[in-house]
Design a protein around this motif. Structure first.
Motif, PDB file in Angstrom:
ATOM      1  N   ALA A   8       0.993  -1.279  -0.134  1.00 43.11           N
ATOM      2  CA  ALA A   8      -0.092   0.090   0.199  1.00 43.11           C
ATOM      3  C   ALA A   8       1.155   1.554  -0.087  1.00 43.11           C
ATOM      4  O   ALA A   8       1.500   1.022   0.333  1.00 43.11           O
ATOM      5  N   ALA A   9       0.399   2.584  -0.956  1.00 43.35           N
ATOM      6  CA  ALA A   9       0.629   3.846  -0.396  1.00 43.35           C
ATOM      7  C   ALA A   9       1.442   4.148   0.832  1.00 43.35           C
ATOM      8  O   ALA A   9       2.796   4.406   1.119  1.00 43.35           O
ATOM      9  N   ALA A  10       0.486   3.235   2.153  1.00 45.93           N
ATOM     10  CA  ALA A  10       1.152   3.504   3.097  1.00 45.93           C
ATOM     11  C   ALA A  10       2.894   2.911   3.522  1.00 45.93           C
ATOM     12  O   ALA A  10       3.413   3.525   4.735  1.00 45.93           O
ATOM     13  N   ASP A  11       3.009   1.898   2.693  1.00 41.14           N
ATOM     14  CA  ASP A  11       4.835   1.272   3.353  1.00 41.14           C
ATOM     15  C   ASP A  11       5.328   1.880   2.449  1.00 41.14           C
ATOM     16  O   ASP A  11       6.409   1.600   2.511  1.00 41.14           O
ATOM     17  N   PHE A  12       5.339   3.020   1.417  1.00 40.18           N
ATOM     18  CA  PHE A  12       6.354   3.496   1.341  1.00 40.18           C
ATOM     19  C   PHE A  12       7.366   3.977   2.197  1.00 40.18           C
ATOM     20  O   PHE A  12       8.768   4.176   1.374  1.00 40.18           O
ATOM     21  N   SER A  13       7.240   4.890   2.733  1.00 37.58           N
ATOM     22  CA  SER A  13       8.373   5.095   3.913  1.00 37.58           C
ATOM     23  C   SER A  13       9.232   4.005   4.669  1.00 37.58           C
ATOM     24  O   SER A  13      10.346   4.339   4.370  1.00 37.58           O
ATOM     25  N   MET A  14       8.083   3.319   5.092  1.00 37.27           N
ATOM     26  CA  MET A  14       9.622   1.883   5.091  1.00 37.27           C
ATOM     27  C   MET A  14      10.362   1.200   4.160  1.00 37.27           C
ATOM     28  O   MET A  14      11.057   0.577   4.269  1.00 37.27           O
ATOM     29  N   LEU A  15       9.220   1.102   2.448  1.00 37.23           N
ATOM     30  CA  LEU A  15       9.992   0.658   1.912  1.00 37.23           C
ATOM     31  C   LEU A  15      10.912   1.337   1.102  1.00 37.23           C
ATOM     32  O   LEU A  15      12.899   0.878   0.860  1.00 37.23           O
ATOM     33  N   THR A  16      11.096   2.596   1.429  1.00 32.89           N
ATOM     34  CA  THR A  16      12.252   3.218   1.611  1.00 32.89           C
ATOM     35  C   THR A  16      13.525   3.339   2.466  1.00 32.89           C
ATOM     36  O   THR A  16      14.765   3.105   1.452  1.00 32.89           O
ATOM     37  N   TRP A  18      13.850   0.438   3.750  1.00 36.10           N
ATOM     38  CA  TRP A  18      14.472  -1.235   3.619  1.00 36.10           C
ATOM     39  C   TRP A  18      15.229  -0.755   2.615  1.00 36.10           C
ATOM     40  O   TRP A  18      16.708  -1.395   2.230  1.00 36.10           O
ATOM     41  N   LEU A  19      14.651  -0.043   1.634  1.00 43.43           N
ATOM     42  CA  LEU A  19      16.382   0.808  -0.006  1.00 43.43           C
ATOM     43  C   LEU A  19      17.495   0.923   0.164  1.00 43.43           C
ATOM     44  O   LEU A  19      18.410   0.543  -0.099  1.00 43.43           O
ATOM     45  N   ALA A  20      17.610   1.964   1.308  1.00 44.93           N
ATOM     46  CA  ALA A  20      18.592   2.129   1.718  1.00 44.93           C
ATOM     47  C   ALA A  20      19.578   1.420   2.686  1.00 44.93           C
ATOM     48  O   ALA A  20      20.184   1.700   2.635  1.00 44.93           O
ATOM     49  N   GLU A  21      18.973   0.315   3.416  1.00 42.25           N
ATOM     50  CA  GLU A  21      19.970  -0.617   4.121  1.00 42.25           C
ATOM     51  C   GLU A  21      20.967  -1.530   2.717  1.00 42.25           C
ATOM     52  O   GLU A  21      20.997  -1.999   2.288  1.00 42.25           O
ATOM     53  N   LYS A  30      21.375  -0.208  -5.737  1.00 48.10           N
ATOM     54  CA  LYS A  30      22.304  -0.475  -5.652  1.00 48.10           C
ATOM     55  C   LYS A  30      22.549   1.560  -5.459  1.00 48.10           C
ATOM     56  O   LYS A  30      23.591   1.800  -5.034  1.00 48.10           O
ATOM     57  N   THR A  31      21.459   2.725  -6.094  1.00 51.69           N
ATOM     58  CA  THR A  31      21.279   4.300  -5.711  1.00 51.69           C
ATOM     59  C   THR A  31      20.540   3.985  -5.000  1.00 51.69           C
ATOM     60  O   THR A  31      19.200   3.727  -4.741  1.00 51.69           O
ATOM     61  N   PRO A  32      21.140   5.015  -3.899  1.00 54.78           N
ATOM     62  CA  PRO A  32      19.873   5.682  -2.455  1.00 54.78           C
ATOM     63  C   PRO A  32      18.319   5.635  -3.818  1.00 54.78           C
ATOM     64  O   PRO A  32      18.528   6.127  -4.980  1.00 54.78           O
ATOM     65  N   MET A  33      16.827   5.630  -2.933  1.00 52.89           N
ATOM     66  CA  MET A  33      15.882   6.385  -3.497  1.00 52.89           C
ATOM     67  C   MET A  33      15.248   6.905  -2.652  1.00 52.89           C
ATOM     68  O   MET A  33      15.634   6.397  -1.541  1.00 52.89           O
ATOM     69  N   SER A  34      14.868   8.382  -2.620  1.00 53.86           N
ATOM     70  CA  SER A  34      14.445   8.868  -2.225  1.00 53.86           C
ATOM     71  C   SER A  34      12.414   8.416  -1.403  1.00 53.86           C
ATOM     72  O   SER A  34      12.141   7.841  -2.841  1.00 53.86           O
ATOM     73  N   LEU A  35      12.203   9.067  -1.119  1.00 48.96           N
ATOM     74  CA  LEU A  35      11.008   9.093  -0.654  1.00 48.96           C
ATOM     75  C   LEU A  35       9.978   8.817  -2.166  1.00 48.96           C
ATOM     76  O   LEU A  35       9.132   8.180  -2.635  1.00 48.96           O
ATOM     77  N   GLU A  36      10.214  10.643  -2.315  1.00 49.51           N
ATOM     78  CA  GLU A  36       9.634  10.374  -3.916  1.00 49.51           C
ATOM     79  C   GLU A  36       9.881   9.841  -4.892  1.00 49.51           C
ATOM     80  O   GLU A  36       8.734   9.531  -5.735  1.00 49.51           O
TER      81      GLU A  36
END
Length: 166
Positions: A8-16, A18-21, A30-36
Motif C-alpha cells: 500500500a502507499a502507506a508502506d512507501f516510507s518503510m520501503l524507502t 529498507w531500500l537504503a539498508e 544499488k543507488t539510493p532512492m528518496s521517498l519521492e
C-alpha cells in the motif's frame, strides 16, 4: 507465521528505509532512492497500473520483506533478456535487517510462490534471478526447489536464472 498483504502507499516510507539498508543496496537497490522516487516507482504498482502484484511479508504481524511477481509475457523486454516468456518471475528482499540471517528468506519465498504468486496467475512455473555473487539468495532459492537454468546479462551484470516447476 509469515503472512502476505498487498503493498500500500502507506508502506512507501518503510520501503524507502529498507531500500537504503546496506544489505539491500548491495544486490537490490544499488543507488539510493528518496521517498519521492519510491512513490513514483511503486505508486503505479499499488494503483494497478502495471501488470504485477506486490506484497509485504510479515512475521507475527511485524513487516520484514518485500515481494513482487509478474507474468513474464507481460514484460516482453525482460522475457527476451532472460530467454523465457512462460511462467511467472519473482523479486524479493528482506528489508528489515533484524530479520536477516534467520532463515526467513526460504520461508518467505516458499510461501509466496505456493500461496500467492503461482495461484494468482494460474501458473505452474516460476523463475527467479540473482547476482552470481549473492550466495545467500542462490542458496535460499535452491532450498525452496528452484533449479539453476541459465545465466543471462541484465544491465551489464551476469545473473543466474533459476526455475521452479510445480
Amino acid at each position: 507465521m509469515i503472512t502476505f498483504r498487498t503493498l500500500a502507499a502507506a508502506d512507501f516510507s518503510m520501503l524507502t528505509d529498507w531500500l537504503a539498508e546496506p544489505h539491500v543496496r548491495r544486490f537490490v537497490q544499488k543507488t539510493p532512492m528518496s521517498l519521492e522516487e519510491v512513490t513514483a516507482k511503486y505508486g503505479p504498482r499499488v494503483r494497478g497500473e502495471q501488470p504485477l502484484i506486490c506484497h509485504i511479508a510479515s512475521l507475527d504481524g511485524a513487516p520484514f520483506g518485500y515481494l513482487q511477481a509478474y507474468r513474464n509475457r507481460d514484460w516482453a523486454d525482460y522475457a527476451q533478456i532472460m530467454g523465457h516468456a512462460d511462467g511467472v518471475s519473482l523479486d524479493l528482499h528482506i528489508g528489515d535487517p533484524a530479520f536477516v540471517g534467520r532463515g526467513l528468506g526460504r520461508a518467505m519465498l516458499g510461501g509466496y510462490v505456493g500461496e500467492v504468486a503461482l495461484p494468482h496467475y494460474a501458473e505452474r512455473r516460476a523463475y527467479i534471478a540473482h547476482d552470481l555473487d549473492n550466495a545467500a539468495a542462490l542458496a535460499c532459492s535452491r532450498s525452496v526447489g528452484f533449479k539453476p537454468l541459465a545465466q543471462f546479462l541484465e544491465d551489464g551484470e551476469v545473473k543466474q536464472l533459476l526455475r521452479l516447476e510445480l
